[in-house]
Design a protein around this motif. Structure first.
Motif, PDB file in Angstrom:
ATOM      1  N   PRO A  69       0.812  -1.227   0.000  1.00 12.16           N
ATOM      2  CA  PRO A  69       0.000   0.000   0.000  1.00 12.16           C
ATOM      3  C   PRO A  69       0.843   1.274   0.000  1.00 12.16           C
ATOM      4  CG  PRO A  69      -0.024  -1.031   2.166  1.00 12.16           C
ATOM      5  CD  PRO A  69       0.700  -1.971   1.257  1.00 12.16           C
ATOM      6  N   VAL A  70       2.034   1.228   0.628  1.00  8.16           N
ATOM      7  CA  VAL A  70       2.940   2.386   0.654  1.00  8.16           C
ATOM      8  C   VAL A  70       4.379   1.861   0.543  1.00  8.16           C
ATOM      9  CG1 VAL A  70       1.638   4.184   1.897  1.00  8.16           C
ATOM     10  CG2 VAL A  70       2.676   2.328   3.179  1.00  8.16           C
ATOM     11  N   VAL A 136      -2.144  -8.125   1.427  1.00 11.69           N
ATOM     12  CA  VAL A 136      -3.576  -7.787   1.496  1.00 11.69           C
ATOM     13  C   VAL A 136      -3.921  -7.410   2.934  1.00 11.69           C
ATOM     14  CG1 VAL A 136      -4.746  -9.104  -0.328  1.00 11.69           C
ATOM     15  CG2 VAL A 136      -4.116 -10.263   1.784  1.00 11.69           C
ATOM     16  N   THR A 137      -4.936  -6.574   3.092  1.00 12.74           N
ATOM     17  CA  THR A 137      -5.432  -6.364   4.455  1.00 12.74           C
ATOM     18  C   THR A 137      -6.412  -7.513   4.735  1.00 12.74           C
ATOM     19  OG1 THR A 137      -7.317  -5.048   3.771  1.00 12.74           O
ATOM     20  CG2 THR A 137      -5.282  -3.843   4.258  1.00 12.74           C
ATOM     21  N   ALA A 138      -6.585  -7.817   6.014  1.00 11.96           N
ATOM     22  CA  ALA A 138      -7.503  -8.905   6.387  1.00 11.96           C
ATOM     23  C   ALA A 138      -8.910  -8.595   5.871  1.00 11.96           C
ATOM     24  CB  ALA A 138      -7.497  -9.070   7.906  1.00 11.96           C
ATOM     25  N   ILE A 169      -0.875 -10.775   5.493  1.00 11.56           N
ATOM     26  CA  ILE A 169      -2.245 -10.400   5.857  1.00 11.56           C
ATOM     27  C   ILE A 169      -2.136  -9.332   6.944  1.00 11.56           C
ATOM     28  CG2 ILE A 169      -4.494 -11.209   6.673  1.00 11.56           C
ATOM     29  CD1 ILE A 169      -3.720 -14.029   5.776  1.00 11.56           C
ATOM     30  N   ASP A 170      -2.485  -8.095   6.579  1.00  8.31           N
ATOM     31  CA  ASP A 170      -2.279  -6.970   7.483  1.00  8.31           C
ATOM     32  C   ASP A 170      -3.563  -6.660   8.253  1.00  8.31           C
ATOM     33  OD1 ASP A 170      -0.621  -4.935   8.529  1.00  8.31           O
ATOM     34  OD2 ASP A 170      -1.468  -3.447   7.168  1.00  8.31           O
ATOM     35  N   GLU A 171      -3.385  -6.268   9.488  1.00  2.00           N
ATOM     36  CA  GLU A 171      -4.484  -5.757  10.323  1.00  2.00           C
ATOM     37  C   GLU A 171      -5.569  -6.785  10.614  1.00  2.00           C
ATOM     38  OE1 GLU A 171      -5.912  -2.131   8.580  1.00  2.00           O
ATOM     39  OE2 GLU A 171      -4.196  -1.022   9.354  1.00  2.00           O
ATOM     40  N   LEU A 172      -5.154  -7.969  10.996  1.00  2.00           N
ATOM     41  CA  LEU A 172      -6.149  -8.939  11.448  1.00  2.00           C
ATOM     42  C   LEU A 172      -6.570  -8.531  12.860  1.00  2.00           C
ATOM     43  CD1 LEU A 172      -7.461 -11.714  10.652  1.00  2.00           C
ATOM     44  CD2 LEU A 172      -5.721 -12.782  12.075  1.00  2.00           C
ATOM     45  N   GLY A 173      -7.882  -8.473  13.078  1.00  2.00           N
ATOM     46  CA  GLY A 173      -8.350  -8.186  14.430  1.00  2.00           C
ATOM     47  C   GLY A 173      -8.823  -6.773  14.667  1.00  2.00           C
TER      48      GLY A 173
END
Ligand code: ADP
Ligand code: MG
Length: 260
Positions: A69-70, A136-138, A169-173
């Motif tokens: 993403p960045v 990918v984000t979660a 997998i980013d930002e799970l939770g």
């Protein structure tokens, strides 16, 4: 005569996909003459230049395919601001060896402590080491899997996400998940288990995963696979941006506490 030879060299470069040699032929020949190279040295110069150019292209392409993403890098990471992270451990991950072994990485920590930054930095280094990576984000991942399920195309989608040698997998939770989502994620983790690496960033300790997925059994089965061969980094401390603002005198201590 030389014109014919020149044309033939260019034509053969094209056939052999030696794009760099073709476009920089004059510069390479000039360098060889300036440095009084013998035939073997000239051949070495030409081949090394082409190999370096191809490697560079492969990395650029791999980084595009990864969809970061960045553009964060490990070189930009301020280690002194984050004493809970061991630079040696991150450097080891950056060699890509864990991907060669199909091992997983879990990055735990509250918001703003650099989890996504480290995940992208490690991901880029893994591309440089020669592996395929997808970020990918979660939320994005689960939405895509759920849509595929509704469209009866789940198997294709799972195969697509099972493919990269490293899936981040980013930002799970950050959201809670229903049982359907938990099950979809489990299917993906199960497919990748033992074959390819998964790196997960999360603000939830493993003891909360049962609640996060609303299903203790699926959470336990998922963790069983993820943790079998894994590196866990637990990042602590306050948000990097908050810290920077506080240091710059932009936040009073009370604001900083409230903004956490
Ligand atoms: P998280 O994913 O843990 O919520 P991020 O990785 O998104 O946190 O970090 C938030 C912002 O702070 C990003 O712009 C990131 O580049 C920056 N940042 C966090 N920690 C550091 C650090 N130690 N050095 C440099 N920049 C950092
Ligand atoms: Mg993040």
């Amino acid at each position: 005569m030389t014109d014919i030879v020149r044309l033939r060299v260019e034509e053969n470069c094209k056939r052999l996909y030696l794009g760099l040699v073709q476009s920089r032929l004059d510069a390479l020949l000039d360098q060889a003459s300036r440095e009084h190279m013998d035939y073997l040295q000239l051949l070495d110069l030409v081949l090394a230049a082409e190999v370096a150019s191809k490697a560079d292209k492969r990395v650029k392409m791999g980084i595009q395919i990864a969809h970061f993403p960045v553009p964060k890098t490990l070189e930009e990471f301020d280690w002194s601001a984050q004493p809970s992270v061991d630079p040696a451990q991150v450097r080891e991950l950056a060699t890509g060896r864990f991907v060669g072994h199909g091992h997983n990485v879990l990055l735990f920590g509250p918001p703003g402590v650099g989890k996504t930054h480290l995940a992208i930095g490690i991901g880029r280094a893994v591309v440089q080491a020669g592996y395929s990576v997808l970020f990918v984000t979660a939320t994005e991942l689960l939405a895509a899997l759920d849509k595929a399920r509704a469209d009866n195309r789940l198997s294709d989608r799972l195969a697509q996400y099972a493919k990269p040698k490293l899936l981040i997998i980013d930002e799970l939770g950050y959201l809670t998940y229903d049982k359907v989502a938990a099950n979809l994620l489990f299917q993906l983790v199960n497919r990748r288990h033992g074959k390819a690496s998964t790196l997960i960033t999360t603000n939830q300790p493993v003891t909360h995963w049962g609640t996060m997925f609303g299903d203790e059994m699926v959470a336990a089965a998922m963790l069983d696979r993820l943790l079998e061969h894994s590196y866990a980094l637990v990042i602590q401390g306050e948000s990097y941006r908050m810290r920077e603002k506080r240091r710059a005198g932009l936040l009073r201590p009370r604001d900083a506490a409230a903004a956490k």
